[in-house]
Design a protein around this motif. Structure first.
Motif, short mmCIF file in Angstrom:
data_model
loop_
_atom_site.label_atom_id
_atom_site.label_comp_id
_atom_site.label_asym_id
_atom_site.label_seq_id
_atom_site.Cartn_x
_atom_site.Cartn_y
_atom_site.Cartn_z
N ASN A 30 -6.38 -44.10 23.78
CA ASN A 30 -7.31 -43.00 24.02
C ASN A 30 -6.59 -41.67 23.81
N PRO A 31 -6.21 -41.36 22.55
CA PRO A 31 -5.48 -40.13 22.30
C PRO A 31 -6.38 -38.91 22.46
N SER A 32 -5.78 -37.78 22.76
CA SER A 32 -6.55 -36.54 22.80
C SER A 32 -6.92 -36.16 21.37
N LEU A 33 -7.90 -35.31 21.23
CA LEU A 33 -8.31 -34.85 19.91
C LEU A 33 -7.16 -34.11 19.24
N GLN A 34 -6.41 -33.35 20.01
CA GLN A 34 -5.26 -32.62 19.46
C GLN A 34 -4.21 -33.58 18.90
N THR A 35 -3.93 -34.65 19.63
CA THR A 35 -2.96 -35.65 19.17
C THR A 35 -3.47 -36.33 17.91
N LEU A 36 -4.73 -36.70 17.92
CA LEU A 36 -5.31 -37.36 16.76
C LEU A 36 -5.27 -36.45 15.53
N MET A 37 -5.55 -35.19 15.71
CA MET A 37 -5.52 -34.24 14.60
C MET A 37 -4.09 -34.06 14.07
N ALA A 38 -3.11 -34.06 14.96
CA ALA A 38 -1.71 -33.92 14.54
C ALA A 38 -1.28 -35.12 13.70
N VAL A 39 -1.66 -36.31 14.14
CA VAL A 39 -1.32 -37.53 13.39
C VAL A 39 -2.04 -37.53 12.05
N CYS A 40 -3.30 -37.16 12.04
CA CYS A 40 -4.06 -37.12 10.79
C CYS A 40 -3.45 -36.11 9.82
N ALA A 41 -2.96 -35.01 10.31
CA ALA A 41 -2.32 -34.01 9.45
C ALA A 41 -1.09 -34.60 8.78
N VAL A 42 -0.29 -35.33 9.52
CA VAL A 42 0.92 -35.94 8.96
C VAL A 42 0.54 -36.99 7.91
#
Length: 103
Positions: free
Chosen positions: A81-93
């Motif tokens: 259950n990642p935060s949206l911020q974490t998910l966005m950071a991973v997606c950016a990478v």
């Protein structure tokens, strides 16, 4: 000798038909305006596949996303259950776009 030649020609004809069908499919996909959407339930598999395709280890990806390796490992497993911020950071990478749509 004739049978062998006919068999080769039949195989070539079948392959040519498959290639034509795949080329047509490829063109339809390229012309499509729809984003390549994947359900959130499939996120772990998408993350694993993309990370591996990019040749990144879990620690490397985590460092690039500024998160812990354990947090990222959890994202590659179902039920995270990642935060949206974490998910966005991973997606950016991983060079993935995050698309949220109301139901």
């Amino acid at each position: 000798m004739t049978n062998s030649l006919q068999t080769k020609q039949s195989i070539k004809q079948a392959l040519d038909q498959q290639i034509s069908a795949l080329a047509a499919l490829s063109q339809r996909v390229e012309r499509s305006n729809l984003p390549d959407l994947t359900a959130l339930d499939d996120l772990p598999a998408v993350l694993v596949a993309r990370r591996r395709a990019m040749g990144l280890s879990v620690p490397d990806l985590a460092e690039l996303a500024s998160i812990s390796a354990n947090t990222y490992r959890a994202m590659e497993r179902e039920g995270a259950n990642p935060s949206l911020q974490t998910l966005m950071a991973v997606c950016a990478v991983l060079n993935l776009k995050l698309w949220i749509e109301s139901a």
